[in-house]
Design a protein around this motif. Sequence first.
Motif, PDB file in Angstrom:
ATOM      1  N   ASN A  77       0.693  -1.259  -0.056  1.00  0.00           N
ATOM      2  CA  ASN A  77       0.079   0.023   0.132  1.00  0.00           C
ATOM      3  C   ASN A  77       0.990   1.214   0.029  1.00  0.00           C
ATOM      4  O   ASN A  77       0.455   2.338  -0.526  1.00  0.00           O
ATOM      5  CB  ASN A  77      -1.002  -0.061   1.222  1.00  0.00           C
ATOM      6  N   THR A  78       2.005   1.131   0.643  1.00  0.00           N
ATOM      7  CA  THR A  78       2.864   2.372   0.901  1.00  0.00           C
ATOM      8  C   THR A  78       3.322   2.734  -0.619  1.00  0.00           C
ATOM      9  O   THR A  78       3.296   3.738  -1.084  1.00  0.00           O
ATOM     10  CB  THR A  78       4.067   2.050   1.729  1.00  0.00           C
ATOM     11  N   ALA A  79       3.846   1.690  -1.314  1.00  0.00           N
ATOM     12  CA  ALA A  79       4.361   1.800  -2.571  1.00  0.00           C
ATOM     13  C   ALA A  79       3.425   2.298  -3.524  1.00  0.00           C
ATOM     14  O   ALA A  79       3.496   2.949  -4.334  1.00  0.00           O
ATOM     15  CB  ALA A  79       4.989   0.610  -3.065  1.00  0.00           C
ATOM     16  N   MET A  80       2.207   1.923  -3.592  1.00  0.00           N
ATOM     17  CA  MET A  80       0.955   2.100  -4.364  1.00  0.00           C
ATOM     18  C   MET A  80       0.652   3.458  -4.078  1.00  0.00           C
ATOM     19  O   MET A  80      -0.075   4.121  -5.213  1.00  0.00           O
ATOM     20  CB  MET A  80      -0.222   1.110  -4.132  1.00  0.00           C
ATOM     21  N   SER A  81       1.044   4.034  -2.893  1.00  0.00           N
ATOM     22  CA  SER A  81       0.622   5.502  -2.715  1.00  0.00           C
ATOM     23  C   SER A  81       1.759   6.470  -2.984  1.00  0.00           C
ATOM     24  O   SER A  81       1.603   7.602  -2.869  1.00  0.00           O
ATOM     25  CB  SER A  81       0.520   5.350  -1.156  1.00  0.00           C
ATOM     26  N   MET A  90       6.260 -18.925   4.551  1.00  0.00           N
ATOM     27  CA  MET A  90       5.668 -19.168   3.220  1.00  0.00           C
ATOM     28  C   MET A  90       5.645 -20.741   3.020  1.00  0.00           C
ATOM     29  O   MET A  90       6.324 -21.404   3.784  1.00  0.00           O
ATOM     30  CB  MET A  90       6.760 -18.554   2.316  1.00  0.00           C
ATOM     31  N   THR A  91       4.756 -21.110   2.070  1.00  0.00           N
ATOM     32  CA  THR A  91       4.306 -22.269   1.764  1.00  0.00           C
ATOM     33  C   THR A  91       5.178 -22.542   0.384  1.00  0.00           C
ATOM     34  O   THR A  91       4.746 -21.927  -0.731  1.00  0.00           O
ATOM     35  CB  THR A  91       2.980 -22.623   1.409  1.00  0.00           C
ATOM     36  N   ARG A  92       6.339 -23.221   0.442  1.00  0.00           N
ATOM     37  CA  ARG A  92       7.215 -23.212  -1.021  1.00  0.00           C
ATOM     38  C   ARG A  92       7.291 -24.692  -1.145  1.00  0.00           C
ATOM     39  O   ARG A  92       7.441 -25.129  -2.545  1.00  0.00           O
ATOM     40  CB  ARG A  92       8.437 -22.412  -0.869  1.00  0.00           C
ATOM     41  N   LYS A  93       7.383 -25.437  -0.092  1.00  0.00           N
ATOM     42  CA  LYS A  93       7.571 -26.947  -0.616  1.00  0.00           C
ATOM     43  C   LYS A  93       6.478 -27.809  -0.134  1.00  0.00           C
ATOM     44  O   LYS A  93       6.402 -29.038   0.134  1.00  0.00           O
ATOM     45  CB  LYS A  93       8.728 -27.528   0.263  1.00  0.00           C
ATOM     46  N   GLY A  94       5.040 -27.137  -0.232  1.00  0.00           N
ATOM     47  CA  GLY A  94       3.903 -28.187   0.379  1.00  0.00           C
ATOM     48  C   GLY A  94       3.644 -27.884   1.848  1.00  0.00           C
ATOM     49  O   GLY A  94       2.776 -28.541   2.145  1.00  0.00           O
ATOM     50  N   TYR A  95       4.671 -27.121   2.547  1.00  0.00           N
ATOM     51  CA  TYR A  95       4.070 -27.002   3.903  1.00  0.00           C
ATOM     52  C   TYR A  95       4.623 -25.417   4.440  1.00  0.00           C
ATOM     53  O   TYR A  95       5.648 -25.133   3.779  1.00  0.00           O
ATOM     54  CB  TYR A  95       4.680 -27.983   4.840  1.00  0.00           C
ATOM     55  N   PRO A  96       4.024 -24.932   5.413  1.00  0.00           N
ATOM     56  CA  PRO A  96       4.502 -23.777   5.827  1.00  0.00           C
ATOM     57  C   PRO A  96       5.836 -23.846   6.416  1.00  0.00           C
ATOM     58  O   PRO A  96       6.335 -24.601   7.100  1.00  0.00           O
ATOM     59  CB  PRO A  96       3.589 -23.288   6.692  1.00  0.00           C
ATOM     60  N   GLU A  97       6.646 -22.895   6.045  1.00  0.00           N
ATOM     61  CA  GLU A  97       8.180 -22.671   6.551  1.00  0.00           C
ATOM     62  C   GLU A  97       8.671 -21.263   7.030  1.00  0.00           C
ATOM     63  O   GLU A  97       7.967 -20.362   6.248  1.00  0.00           O
ATOM     64  CB  GLU A  97       9.089 -23.432   5.923  1.00  0.00           C
ATOM     65  N   ASP A  98       9.461 -21.258   7.777  1.00  0.00           N
ATOM     66  CA  ASP A  98      10.194 -20.191   8.341  1.00  0.00           C
ATOM     67  C   ASP A  98      11.208 -19.666   7.229  1.00  0.00           C
ATOM     68  O   ASP A  98      11.935 -20.319   6.598  1.00  0.00           O
ATOM     69  CB  ASP A  98      11.014 -20.003   9.552  1.00  0.00           C
ATOM     70  N   THR A  99      10.824 -18.458   6.491  1.00  0.00           N
ATOM     71  CA  THR A  99      11.828 -17.956   5.652  1.00  0.00           C
ATOM     72  C   THR A  99      12.056 -16.319   6.038  1.00  0.00           C
ATOM     73  O   THR A  99      11.478 -15.794   6.781  1.00  0.00           O
ATOM     74  CB  THR A  99      11.342 -18.054   4.170  1.00  0.00           C
ATOM     75  N   TRP A 100      13.147 -15.859   5.458  1.00  0.00           N
ATOM     76  CA  TRP A 100      13.645 -14.341   5.554  1.00  0.00           C
ATOM     77  C   TRP A 100      13.982 -13.777   4.337  1.00  0.00           C
ATOM     78  O   TRP A 100      14.757 -14.396   3.584  1.00  0.00           O
ATOM     79  CB  TRP A 100      14.792 -14.493   6.673  1.00  0.00           C
ATOM     80  N   TRP A 101      13.784 -12.443   4.391  1.00  0.00           N
ATOM     81  CA  TRP A 101      13.794 -11.897   3.105  1.00  0.00           C
ATOM     82  C   TRP A 101      14.333 -10.414   3.060  1.00  0.00           C
ATOM     83  O   TRP A 101      13.876  -9.808   4.269  1.00  0.00           O
ATOM     84  CB  TRP A 101      12.615 -11.740   2.179  1.00  0.00           C
ATOM     85  N   SER A 102      15.280  -9.847   2.400  1.00  0.00           N
ATOM     86  CA  SER A 102      15.477  -8.540   2.060  1.00  0.00           C
ATOM     87  C   SER A 102      14.889  -8.078   0.975  1.00  0.00           C
ATOM     88  O   SER A 102      15.228  -8.621  -0.130  1.00  0.00           O
ATOM     89  CB  SER A 102      16.972  -8.152   2.266  1.00  0.00           C
ATOM     90  N   PHE A 103      14.010  -7.159   0.876  1.00  0.00           N
ATOM     91  CA  PHE A 103      13.347  -6.485  -0.516  1.00  0.00           C
ATOM     92  C   PHE A 103      13.038  -5.172  -0.175  1.00  0.00           C
ATOM     93  O   PHE A 103      12.938  -4.532   0.825  1.00  0.00           O
ATOM     94  CB  PHE A 103      12.322  -7.289  -0.724  1.00  0.00           C
ATOM     95  N   SER A 104      12.915  -4.656  -1.340  1.00  0.00           N
ATOM     96  CA  SER A 104      12.556  -3.203  -1.617  1.00  0.00           C
ATOM     97  C   SER A 104      11.059  -3.100  -2.469  1.00  0.00           C
ATOM     98  O   SER A 104      11.089  -3.956  -3.332  1.00  0.00           O
ATOM     99  CB  SER A 104      13.435  -2.102  -1.913  1.00  0.00           C
ATOM    100  N   TYR A 105      10.122  -1.905  -1.991  1.00  0.00           N
ATOM    101  CA  TYR A 105       9.128  -1.673  -2.903  1.00  0.00           C
ATOM    102  C   TYR A 105       9.208  -0.342  -3.555  1.00  0.00           C
ATOM    103  O   TYR A 105       9.365   0.555  -2.486  1.00  0.00           O
ATOM    104  CB  TYR A 105       7.829  -2.172  -2.115  1.00  0.00           C
ATOM    105  N   SER A 106       9.128  -0.314  -4.788  1.00  0.00           N
ATOM    106  CA  SER A 106       9.178   1.138  -5.359  1.00  0.00           C
ATOM    107  C   SER A 106       8.076   1.411  -6.157  1.00  0.00           C
ATOM    108  O   SER A 106       7.685   0.559  -6.964  1.00  0.00           O
ATOM    109  CB  SER A 106      10.640   1.431  -6.088  1.00  0.00           C
ATOM    110  N   PRO A 107       7.363   2.510  -6.309  1.00  0.00           N
ATOM    111  CA  PRO A 107       6.154   2.897  -7.100  1.00  0.00           C
ATOM    112  C   PRO A 107       6.774   2.953  -8.604  1.00  0.00           C
ATOM    113  O   PRO A 107       7.935   3.306  -8.832  1.00  0.00           O
ATOM    114  CB  PRO A 107       5.836   4.009  -6.463  1.00  0.00           C
ATOM    115  N   LEU A 108       5.939   2.430  -9.503  1.00  0.00           N
ATOM    116  CA  LEU A 108       6.069   2.623 -10.799  1.00  0.00           C
ATOM    117  C   LEU A 108       5.120   3.745 -11.514  1.00  0.00           C
ATOM    118  O   LEU A 108       3.830   3.227 -11.228  1.00  0.00           O
ATOM    119  CB  LEU A 108       6.154   1.337 -11.615  1.00  0.00           C
ATOM    120  N   ARG A 109       5.306   4.757 -12.206  1.00  0.00           N
ATOM    121  CA  ARG A 109       4.595   5.583 -12.727  1.00  0.00           C
ATOM    122  C   ARG A 109       4.488   5.844 -14.260  1.00  0.00           C
ATOM    123  O   ARG A 109       5.417   5.341 -14.737  1.00  0.00           O
ATOM    124  CB  ARG A 109       5.061   7.226 -11.989  1.00  0.00           C
ATOM    125  N   ASP A 110       3.413   5.983 -14.921  1.00  0.00           N
ATOM    126  CA  ASP A 110       3.160   6.410 -16.112  1.00  0.00           C
ATOM    127  C   ASP A 110       3.493   7.681 -16.466  1.00  0.00           C
ATOM    128  O   ASP A 110       4.173   8.447 -15.491  1.00  0.00           O
ATOM    129  CB  ASP A 110       1.699   6.336 -16.477  1.00  0.00           C
TER     130      ASP A 110
END
Length: 328
Positions: free
Chosen positions: A8-12, A25-45
Amino acid sequence: SDIEPLVNTAMSGGSTWSEDMHLVMTRKGYPEDTWWSFSYSPLRDDAGKVVGLLDLCSDTTAKVMGERQARVLSELADLTARTRDAAEVQRLAAGLLGRVLGVDRVSYGEADPRGERGVMTRGWTETGASLAGEVATLADFGPEISDSLARGETLRIDDIETDPRAKGRLQPYRDRGVRAGVAVPLIRNGRLTAALVLLEKAPRPWSDHDVALTEAFAARTWDAVERARAEEALHALNETLESRVAARTAELQEAQEALREAQKLEAMGQLTGGVAHDFNNLLTPIFGSLDLLQRRKVGGEREQKLIDGALQSAERARVLEIGRASCR
Protein backbone atom coordinates in the motif's frame (compact mmCIF):
# COMPACT_ATOMS: atom_id res chain seq x y z
CA SER A 1 -1.22 -9.54 5.83
CA ASP A 2 2.58 -9.37 6.34
CA ILE A 3 3.38 -7.33 3.25
CA GLU A 4 0.07 -5.59 2.47
CA PRO A 5 1.06 -2.40 4.34
CA LEU A 6 4.31 -2.25 2.38
CA VAL A 7 2.46 -2.73 -0.92
CA ASN A 8 0.00 0.00 0.00
CA THR A 9 2.87 2.36 0.79
CA ALA A 10 4.43 1.75 -2.62
CA MET A 11 1.10 2.12 -4.43
CA SER A 12 0.62 5.40 -2.60
CA GLY A 13 3.88 6.73 -4.02
CA GLY A 14 6.32 5.82 -1.26
CA SER A 15 9.25 3.43 -1.21
CA THR A 16 10.01 0.80 1.42
CA TRP A 17 13.02 -1.30 2.40
CA SER A 18 12.91 -4.42 4.57
CA GLU A 19 15.98 -6.36 5.70
CA ASP A 20 15.85 -9.98 6.85
CA MET A 21 12.08 -9.82 7.26
CA HIS A 22 10.57 -13.01 8.64
CA LEU A 23 7.84 -14.48 6.45
CA VAL A 24 6.10 -17.82 6.83
CA MET A 25 5.81 -19.15 3.29
CA THR A 26 4.53 -22.32 1.67
CA ARG A 27 7.12 -23.28 -0.91
CA LYS A 28 7.56 -27.05 -0.54
CA GLY A 29 4.02 -28.01 0.31
CA TYR A 30 4.14 -26.90 3.94
CA PRO A 31 4.54 -23.60 5.82
CA GLU A 32 8.14 -22.79 6.64
CA ASP A 33 10.11 -19.96 8.19
CA THR A 34 11.90 -17.81 5.63
CA TRP A 35 13.69 -14.45 5.72
CA TRP A 36 13.90 -11.83 2.97
CA SER A 37 15.52 -8.52 2.22
CA PHE A 38 13.52 -6.54 -0.35
CA SER A 39 12.34 -3.13 -1.50
CA TYR A 40 9.07 -1.90 -3.00
CA SER A 41 9.25 1.15 -5.29
CA PRO A 42 6.33 2.78 -7.14
CA LEU A 43 6.19 2.67 -10.94
CA ARG A 44 4.55 5.68 -12.65
CA ASP A 45 3.17 6.33 -16.12
CA ASP A 46 3.98 9.34 -18.24
CA ALA A 47 1.46 11.37 -16.29
CA GLY A 48 3.10 10.49 -12.98
CA LYS A 49 0.32 8.21 -11.83
CA VAL A 50 1.38 5.12 -9.85
CA VAL A 51 0.45 2.15 -12.00
CA GLY A 52 2.53 -0.58 -10.38
CA LEU A 53 5.52 -1.31 -8.21
CA LEU A 54 9.05 -2.70 -8.57
CA ASP A 55 10.04 -5.45 -6.15
CA LEU A 56 13.76 -6.14 -5.75
CA CYS A 57 14.29 -9.01 -3.32
CA SER A 58 16.72 -11.65 -2.15
CA ASP A 59 16.15 -14.75 -0.01
CA THR A 60 18.33 -14.33 3.12
CA THR A 61 17.07 -17.44 4.90
CA ALA A 62 20.39 -19.24 4.64
CA LYS A 63 22.27 -16.21 6.00
CA VAL A 64 19.89 -15.69 8.91
CA MET A 65 19.85 -19.39 9.80
CA GLY A 66 23.63 -19.54 9.56
CA GLU A 67 23.97 -16.61 11.94
CA ARG A 68 21.45 -18.21 14.30
CA GLN A 69 23.33 -21.49 14.22
CA ALA A 70 26.60 -19.71 15.00
CA ARG A 71 25.01 -17.92 17.97
CA VAL A 72 23.42 -21.08 19.33
CA LEU A 73 26.62 -23.12 18.96
CA SER A 74 28.53 -20.36 20.72
CA GLU A 75 26.01 -20.51 23.56
CA LEU A 76 26.38 -24.30 23.63
CA ALA A 77 30.15 -23.95 23.92
CA ASP A 78 29.73 -21.55 26.85
CA LEU A 79 27.29 -23.89 28.60
CA THR A 80 29.41 -27.02 28.21
CA ALA A 81 32.58 -25.17 29.25
CA ARG A 82 31.05 -24.48 32.67
CA THR A 83 30.78 -28.13 33.68
CA ARG A 84 32.99 -31.19 33.66
CA ASP A 85 30.08 -33.54 34.36
CA ALA A 86 29.11 -35.63 31.29
CA ALA A 87 25.46 -36.01 32.33
CA GLU A 88 25.13 -32.29 32.95
CA VAL A 89 26.61 -31.55 29.51
CA GLN A 90 23.88 -33.67 27.91
CA ARG A 91 21.13 -32.05 29.97
CA LEU A 92 22.20 -28.50 29.18
CA ALA A 93 22.66 -29.19 25.46
CA ALA A 94 19.28 -30.93 25.17
CA GLY A 95 17.50 -28.05 26.87
CA LEU A 96 19.12 -25.43 24.65
CA LEU A 97 18.38 -27.30 21.42
CA GLY A 98 14.81 -28.05 22.47
CA ARG A 99 14.06 -24.41 23.21
CA VAL A 100 15.70 -23.11 20.03
CA LEU A 101 13.87 -25.52 17.71
CA GLY A 102 10.65 -25.59 19.72
CA VAL A 103 10.36 -29.38 19.84
CA ASP A 104 8.48 -31.59 22.29
CA ARG A 105 11.41 -33.76 23.38
CA VAL A 106 15.17 -33.94 22.97
CA SER A 107 16.92 -37.09 24.11
CA TYR A 108 20.44 -38.46 24.27
CA GLY A 109 20.52 -42.23 23.96
CA GLU A 110 23.43 -44.63 24.29
CA ALA A 111 23.55 -48.05 22.65
CA ASP A 112 24.61 -51.32 24.24
CA PRO A 113 27.95 -52.87 23.17
CA ARG A 114 26.30 -54.66 20.23
CA GLY A 115 24.36 -51.59 19.10
CA GLU A 116 21.00 -53.39 19.40
CA ARG A 117 19.39 -51.57 22.31
CA GLY A 118 19.36 -47.93 23.24
CA VAL A 119 18.97 -46.37 26.68
CA MET A 120 17.98 -42.74 27.08
CA THR A 121 20.55 -41.22 29.41
CA ARG A 122 19.56 -37.56 29.57
CA GLY A 123 17.07 -35.32 27.83
CA TRP A 124 14.70 -32.41 27.85
CA THR A 125 10.95 -32.06 27.41
CA GLU A 126 8.70 -29.06 27.27
CA THR A 127 6.90 -30.54 30.30
CA GLY A 128 10.12 -31.02 32.24
CA ALA A 129 9.55 -34.77 32.71
CA SER A 130 12.66 -36.93 32.91
CA LEU A 131 13.53 -39.17 29.97
CA ALA A 132 16.35 -41.03 31.68
CA GLY A 133 16.10 -44.80 31.70
CA GLU A 134 13.72 -45.26 28.76
CA VAL A 135 14.82 -48.31 26.78
CA ALA A 136 14.26 -48.99 23.09
CA THR A 137 15.19 -51.98 20.95
CA LEU A 138 16.28 -50.68 17.57
CA ALA A 139 14.85 -53.64 15.65
CA ASP A 140 11.35 -52.69 16.86
CA PHE A 141 11.42 -49.60 14.68
CA GLY A 142 12.01 -51.43 11.42
CA PRO A 143 15.09 -52.67 9.57
CA GLU A 144 15.37 -49.67 7.25
CA ILE A 145 15.46 -47.22 10.15
CA SER A 146 17.75 -49.29 12.37
CA ASP A 147 20.11 -50.08 9.49
CA SER A 148 20.23 -46.39 8.51
CA LEU A 149 21.25 -45.43 12.05
CA ALA A 150 23.82 -48.23 12.18
CA ARG A 151 25.41 -46.79 9.01
CA GLY A 152 25.69 -43.39 10.69
CA GLU A 153 23.01 -41.73 8.54
CA THR A 154 20.87 -38.97 10.03
CA LEU A 155 17.26 -40.12 10.30
CA ARG A 156 14.58 -37.60 9.33
CA ILE A 157 10.87 -38.42 9.67
CA ASP A 158 8.21 -35.79 8.98
CA ASP A 159 5.25 -38.09 9.74
CA ILE A 160 5.78 -41.67 10.84
CA GLU A 161 2.23 -42.60 9.88
CA THR A 162 2.98 -42.00 6.20
CA ASP A 163 6.69 -42.89 6.17
CA PRO A 164 7.19 -46.12 4.16
CA ARG A 165 10.24 -47.07 6.27
CA ALA A 166 7.99 -47.67 9.27
CA LYS A 167 5.30 -49.63 7.42
CA GLY A 168 3.95 -52.38 9.65
CA ARG A 169 5.95 -51.18 12.67
CA LEU A 170 4.02 -48.16 13.86
CA GLN A 171 3.13 -49.43 17.33
CA PRO A 172 6.46 -48.57 19.03
CA TYR A 173 6.06 -44.98 17.81
CA ARG A 174 2.43 -44.80 18.88
CA ASP A 175 3.30 -46.20 22.29
CA ARG A 176 5.72 -43.33 22.76
CA GLY A 177 3.45 -40.66 21.30
CA VAL A 178 5.81 -39.95 18.41
CA ARG A 179 4.74 -38.70 14.97
CA ALA A 180 7.92 -36.98 13.77
CA GLY A 181 11.57 -37.03 14.65
CA VAL A 182 15.21 -36.52 13.80
CA ALA A 183 17.96 -38.85 15.00
CA VAL A 184 21.67 -38.14 14.57
CA PRO A 185 23.73 -41.29 15.27
CA LEU A 186 27.24 -41.38 16.67
CA ILE A 187 29.54 -44.03 15.22
CA ARG A 188 32.72 -45.00 17.05
CA ASN A 189 35.04 -47.77 15.85
CA GLY A 190 32.49 -48.78 13.23
CA ARG A 191 29.70 -49.26 15.79
CA LEU A 192 26.59 -47.30 16.69
CA THR A 193 27.26 -46.04 20.21
CA ALA A 194 24.81 -43.17 20.75
CA ALA A 195 22.30 -40.82 19.15
CA LEU A 196 20.81 -37.37 19.61
CA VAL A 197 17.06 -37.57 19.00
CA LEU A 198 14.36 -34.94 18.44
CA LEU A 199 10.77 -36.13 18.93
CA GLU A 200 7.45 -34.49 18.08
CA LYS A 201 3.94 -35.65 18.98
CA ALA A 202 2.53 -34.13 15.79
CA PRO A 203 3.71 -34.28 12.16
CA ARG A 204 6.49 -31.79 11.46
CA PRO A 205 8.26 -31.10 8.20
CA TRP A 206 11.85 -30.72 9.35
CA SER A 207 13.80 -28.08 7.48
CA ASP A 208 17.36 -28.50 6.29
CA HIS A 209 18.35 -25.92 8.87
CA ASP A 210 16.71 -27.92 11.69
CA VAL A 211 18.69 -30.98 10.66
CA ALA A 212 21.95 -29.08 10.17
CA LEU A 213 21.70 -27.50 13.63
CA THR A 214 20.88 -30.87 15.23
CA GLU A 215 23.88 -32.50 13.53
CA ALA A 216 26.16 -29.68 14.69
CA PHE A 217 24.77 -30.01 18.23
CA ALA A 218 25.30 -33.75 18.21
CA ALA A 219 28.93 -33.49 17.11
CA ARG A 220 29.85 -30.79 19.61
CA THR A 221 27.90 -32.30 22.48
CA TRP A 222 29.47 -35.74 22.08
CA ASP A 223 32.91 -34.15 21.91
CA ALA A 224 32.15 -32.34 25.17
CA VAL A 225 30.70 -35.51 26.76
CA GLU A 226 33.73 -37.62 25.80
CA ARG A 227 36.07 -34.90 27.06
CA ALA A 228 34.15 -34.69 30.35
CA ARG A 229 34.22 -38.46 30.75
CA ALA A 230 37.94 -38.55 30.02
CA GLU A 231 38.50 -35.87 32.68
CA GLU A 232 36.29 -37.77 35.13
CA ALA A 233 38.27 -40.95 34.47
CA LEU A 234 41.55 -39.08 34.86
CA HIS A 235 40.37 -37.55 38.12
CA ALA A 236 39.32 -40.96 39.42
CA LEU A 237 42.65 -42.41 38.31
CA ASN A 238 44.53 -39.64 40.08
CA GLU A 239 42.58 -40.27 43.28
CA THR A 240 43.26 -43.99 43.00
CA LEU A 241 46.89 -43.35 42.20
CA GLU A 242 47.26 -41.07 45.21
CA SER A 243 45.80 -43.71 47.53
CA ARG A 244 47.97 -46.41 45.94
CA VAL A 245 51.08 -44.26 46.30
CA ALA A 246 50.20 -43.54 49.94
CA ALA A 247 49.65 -47.24 50.64
CA ARG A 248 52.86 -48.20 48.86
CA THR A 249 54.78 -45.50 50.72
CA ALA A 250 53.47 -46.84 54.03
CA GLU A 251 54.49 -50.38 53.01
CA LEU A 252 57.96 -49.19 52.08
CA GLN A 253 58.31 -47.32 55.36
CA GLU A 254 57.27 -50.43 57.28
CA ALA A 255 59.71 -52.54 55.27
CA GLN A 256 62.52 -50.03 55.89
CA GLU A 257 61.75 -50.01 59.61
CA ALA A 258 61.74 -53.82 59.68
CA LEU A 259 65.04 -53.83 57.78
CA ARG A 260 66.58 -51.41 60.27
CA GLU A 261 65.42 -53.58 63.18
CA ALA A 262 66.82 -56.67 61.46
CA GLN A 263 70.13 -54.89 60.86
CA LYS A 264 70.23 -53.87 64.53
CA LEU A 265 69.57 -57.44 65.62
CA GLU A 266 72.17 -58.74 63.24
CA ALA A 267 74.73 -56.28 64.55
CA MET A 268 73.87 -57.18 68.12
CA GLY A 269 74.10 -60.87 67.26
CA GLN A 270 77.52 -60.38 65.72
CA LEU A 271 78.63 -58.36 68.74
CA THR A 272 77.31 -60.83 71.30
CA GLY A 273 78.70 -63.74 69.30
CA GLY A 274 82.11 -62.12 69.42
CA VAL A 275 81.77 -61.44 73.13
CA ALA A 276 80.74 -65.06 73.77
CA HIS A 277 83.73 -66.28 71.79
CA ASP A 278 86.09 -64.02 73.74
CA PHE A 279 84.44 -65.05 77.00
CA ASN A 280 84.94 -68.72 76.19
CA ASN A 281 88.55 -67.98 75.31
CA LEU A 282 88.96 -66.44 78.79
CA LEU A 283 87.26 -69.41 80.47
CA THR A 284 89.40 -72.04 78.71
CA PRO A 285 92.65 -71.42 80.65
CA ILE A 286 90.62 -71.09 83.86
CA PHE A 287 89.04 -74.51 83.26
CA GLY A 288 92.40 -75.96 82.37
CA SER A 289 94.13 -74.60 85.46
CA LEU A 290 91.36 -75.61 87.86
CA ASP A 291 91.16 -79.06 86.28
CA LEU A 292 94.91 -79.52 86.64
CA LEU A 293 94.83 -78.45 90.28
CA GLN A 294 91.96 -80.84 90.94
CA ARG A 295 93.63 -83.84 89.30
CA ARG A 296 96.92 -83.22 91.13
CA LYS A 297 95.11 -83.00 94.47
CA VAL A 298 96.74 -79.68 95.25
CA GLY A 299 96.06 -78.53 98.82
CA GLY A 300 93.98 -80.18 101.42
CA GLU A 301 90.31 -81.11 101.53
CA ARG A 302 89.23 -77.52 101.98
CA GLU A 303 91.28 -76.32 98.98
CA GLN A 304 89.87 -79.13 96.80
CA LYS A 305 86.32 -78.03 97.67
CA LEU A 306 87.18 -74.49 96.67
CA ILE A 307 88.66 -75.74 93.40
CA ASP A 308 85.54 -77.85 92.72
CA GLY A 309 83.27 -74.87 93.46
CA ALA A 310 85.32 -72.69 91.11
CA LEU A 311 84.97 -75.28 88.31
CA GLN A 312 81.19 -75.46 88.78
CA SER A 313 80.92 -71.65 88.71
CA ALA A 314 83.01 -71.46 85.55
CA GLU A 315 80.83 -74.13 83.91
CA ARG A 316 77.64 -72.21 84.81
CA ALA A 317 79.17 -69.03 83.41
CA ARG A 318 79.98 -70.79 80.12
CA VAL A 319 76.44 -72.30 79.85
CA LEU A 320 74.81 -68.95 80.71
CA GLU A 321 76.79 -67.08 78.06
CA ILE A 322 76.02 -69.69 75.40
CA GLY A 323 72.29 -69.39 76.18
CA ARG A 324 72.37 -65.58 75.95
CA ALA A 325 74.18 -65.70 72.63
CA SER A 326 71.55 -68.11 71.26
CA CYS A 327 68.66 -65.85 72.30
CA ARG A 328 70.27 -62.87 70.61
